[in-house]
Structures are given as C-alpha cells and as structure tokens.
Design an enzyme around this catalytic site. Sequence first.
Site, PDB file in Angstrom:
ATOM      1  N   GLU A 172      29.527  31.554  37.969  1.00 11.75           N
ATOM      2  CA  GLU A 172      29.884  32.421  36.845  1.00 11.75           C
ATOM      3  C   GLU A 172      28.628  32.786  36.055  1.00 11.75           C
ATOM      4  O   GLU A 172      27.621  32.075  36.090  1.00 11.75           O
ATOM      5  CB  GLU A 172      30.889  31.721  35.933  1.00 11.75           C
ATOM      6  CG  GLU A 172      32.248  31.481  36.572  1.00 11.75           C
ATOM      7  CD  GLU A 172      33.008  32.753  36.845  1.00 11.75           C
ATOM      8  OE1 GLU A 172      32.756  33.764  36.160  1.00 11.75           O
ATOM      9  OE2 GLU A 172      33.860  32.754  37.753  1.00 11.75           O
ATOM     10  N   SER A 230      41.630  42.140  36.248  1.00 11.41           N
ATOM     11  CA  SER A 230      42.514  41.057  35.807  1.00 11.41           C
ATOM     12  C   SER A 230      42.097  40.515  34.445  1.00 11.41           C
ATOM     13  O   SER A 230      42.923  40.032  33.675  1.00 11.41           O
ATOM     14  CB  SER A 230      42.513  39.928  36.840  1.00 11.41           C
ATOM     15  OG  SER A 230      41.200  39.433  37.034  1.00 11.41           O
ATOM     16  N   ARG A 238      32.437  47.085  30.053  1.00  9.63           N
ATOM     17  CA  ARG A 238      33.150  47.808  31.095  1.00  9.63           C
ATOM     18  C   ARG A 238      34.448  48.422  30.578  1.00  9.63           C
ATOM     19  O   ARG A 238      34.871  49.487  31.042  1.00  9.63           O
ATOM     20  CB  ARG A 238      33.436  46.892  32.279  1.00  9.63           C
ATOM     21  CG  ARG A 238      34.422  45.772  32.013  1.00  9.63           C
ATOM     22  CD  ARG A 238      34.614  44.920  33.246  1.00  9.63           C
ATOM     23  NE  ARG A 238      35.645  43.889  33.067  1.00  9.63           N
ATOM     24  CZ  ARG A 238      35.949  42.988  33.998  1.00  9.63           C
ATOM     25  NH1 ARG A 238      35.314  42.981  35.152  1.00  9.63           N
ATOM     26  NH2 ARG A 238      36.899  42.098  33.775  1.00  9.63           N
ATOM     27  N   TYR A 277      35.354  53.342  43.715  1.00 10.17           N
ATOM     28  CA  TYR A 277      35.924  52.180  43.046  1.00 10.17           C
ATOM     29  C   TYR A 277      34.974  51.716  41.950  1.00 10.17           C
ATOM     30  O   TYR A 277      33.749  51.625  42.159  1.00 10.17           O
ATOM     31  CB  TYR A 277      36.174  51.032  44.023  1.00 10.17           C
ATOM     32  CG  TYR A 277      36.807  49.834  43.355  1.00 10.17           C
ATOM     33  CD1 TYR A 277      38.172  49.823  43.059  1.00 10.17           C
ATOM     34  CD2 TYR A 277      36.036  48.739  42.959  1.00 10.17           C
ATOM     35  CE1 TYR A 277      38.763  48.757  42.416  1.00 10.17           C
ATOM     36  CE2 TYR A 277      36.614  47.659  42.315  1.00 10.17           C
ATOM     37  CZ  TYR A 277      37.968  47.670  42.041  1.00 10.17           C
ATOM     38  OH  TYR A 277      38.555  46.619  41.383  1.00 10.17           O
TER      39      TYR A 277
END
Length: 395
Positions: A172, A230, A238, A277
Amino acid sequence: MTSKPSTGCLQHIFIASALLLCSAVIFYMYYKPTMSWLPCSDTALPKQDVCTEECLRVLEVENQTQIITDCSAVQEKTPTTQSPVLEKEDTANPHKPEIVVLVWKWPFGEQFDLESCESNYGIKGCRLTLDRNQLDKAHAVMFHVRDIGGEVSNLLTLSRPPRQKWVWMNMESPAHTPQLHGADDLFNLTSNYRRDSDVWVPYGRLIDISEKDEPFKIPEKDKLVCWIVSNWNGNYRRVGYFNELSQHIKVEAYGRHFGRYINKEDYAKVMSSCKFYLAFENSVFKDYITEKLFNTMRLGAVPVVLGPSRENYEEYIPGDSFIHVDDFKTAQELAEHLKLLDQNQEMYEKYFAWRKDYVVQHSAFGQEHACRICDHVRRYKTFRIFKSVNKWYWS
C-alpha cells in the site's frame, strides 16, 4: 656403425625434458606446497606466478613448432597444459543449504502455495513455512505490516538469531499504511513496490511475448470511457478529476458509490468492452503504479492514468501505451482528445503497438514477495541494518 643423434634433435630433447621437469614442479606445487626444495618455495610469492614464468621462459625459443615436426618422441612426451586442480574448481557445484523463510501471517489472510518458488520463479532451495516453531531456524521472517499493528511490543521481546532477516513487507502507499511506533530497529530488510526497497516486487511488469501467447486482437467495444471504483473519497484527487471529466464526456462508472456493483466474473467483460479506462490511483507517490494499470492493459483497454509523473510510468511501460492526465491542461482538453481517438481507429490502435512484443505479467501478492525474499537472502550475505522504516517510507 651406429649413427649419433643430430645436434638439433638433442637440443629439442633437452627442451622437452625441461618441460617435463617444469610440469613435475607444477604438480608438486599444488599437491605438496610445504616442500621447501621446490622452485616455488614459501619465500617466493606468488607461487603460481613464479612457476608459470619459469615454464614460459623454457618455451620462449626459436622454431617452437619445429620441435613437434622434427622429434616425434618429444611430441608424445609433451605434457598437457591443463591443470586438474583448476578443472575441479571450475566444475564443482557445492551443495547450498536450504533457505527457510517464515511467513508470520497470511497477508490480508490470503493464502498461497508455499512450495512454488522454483516452479513459478525459478528460485531453488527455498522452504516457505507458517510454523512459528521454526523461528530460530528461519533465515528470514516476512511480516506484512498491515497485519501486525498490535503486535510490535510482543515482537520486540522475541529472541532472534543475530543474522536473521526481519522483512517489512507492504504494497500500500504511505497514505494507506500505518506507521509502527516503536519498531524503528525491528526490521533490517524491506519488500515493496518501490524500486529502492531491498526486495522489489512491482504490481506488474511487461515481459517478452512467447510462442505460446496467442496473437492479440483488440476486443469489441461498446463503451467509450469506464471507471470501476470501490474506495470513494471526496478528498482524493481522482474523485475531483472524475467529477470534472464527466461533465465533458460520458463515463460509465461502476462500484458501490454508483449503485452498479461489479463482481469478479463481470470485471474482465466490462473492462474489455471499454475503449478507455480511468486507471486512477487513490494516492500519488513515486512508483505507486498498481494493478489498475496492468489489468487495463491486459484486458485490452487503453489506460488513462492519474498517479506519479509520466516519466515514472515510462520506467514501467512504453510511452505510447497510455494517456496521462497531466498531458492536458484541463479535463476538458483530455475529453476532447478521447473523442478524437474514438473517431480515428488508426490513431487508437497505435496505443496497442506494444502488444507485438510484450504481454502483461502480474505479481502474485505475498507468494512472490516470500520467494524473492528467499532469493535475496541467498544471494546477499552482507551485514545490513535498517534504522527506521518509518523515516524511509514516509519521508
């Protein structure tokens, strides 16, 4: 009347005898080095250089090839120049001890095959284990930082061998990774997506195409721009960029926030049906380029990326395989560019030129880390101290 050997041949025989004598000296030099009467005594250093020079001086004569042609007896007795000792050293394959890596916990509870380092990565001599009774025998222990937040005080009390590697493993970004207070001296290796970590494991990579790979064909498209998200947070860059972009071009958005949940079975189908995408990262850090990018490329859409700099992306993938939001002054300019590509198939297909040479390879979370940690420990035996993983990762 018996004829006498010619003077030339006697000279050649003498030289050959000298060669035989020198070979005997070399033989005793390797197998009886303590005998002081040898020309290469303990007082002559280095031994190999001295003896080699003596032999070479014997060979430095005129018409060296004539010895072979005129005196066949000498040819038969000429010693070989190969050293049996050196051959043994070059061909020896000493047994390497097995490297044991203890996986402290399944990362995020996700299990993986503990016996696939050789079959998946060509890494031999590794044994991965979850058995904490093997702690004192393990060469390295892999800790997934997200799973040990409440264990630091207990880990500090454990007895560990002085040469054992404790590996801080994490995938992460710093924005989504807790700092472990009191653990500054706990770890001495890191395994991470960052290229300056000790054991580098990116989220994905491009590898050369092989004969078994099927020729690539762009999937059929019925959507222009898509995004599956999600983790929705209004403070993320973003999210703000999406809100602006969607005012200028239609974006098919999926996820809980939009009430359009996509399961694993439908994920690939939806992704492949999109021309573009939005491979937007949840945070912007150097080298933090995740599966969002590599999934998009693998499934046949063109990634529009928001993350680290274009230069950083181009260290992983070709510059003509993606579109970076920073290439445009505004989200509206990006939208106009995507509409242009939608109307020009030739321009659009150029973003897939890389498929002639490469395919996408994903990293296996947890498993690849453990196997590459094992390989690292086998290869590098140097002393290593990592004083503060917190300072390294969050500075």
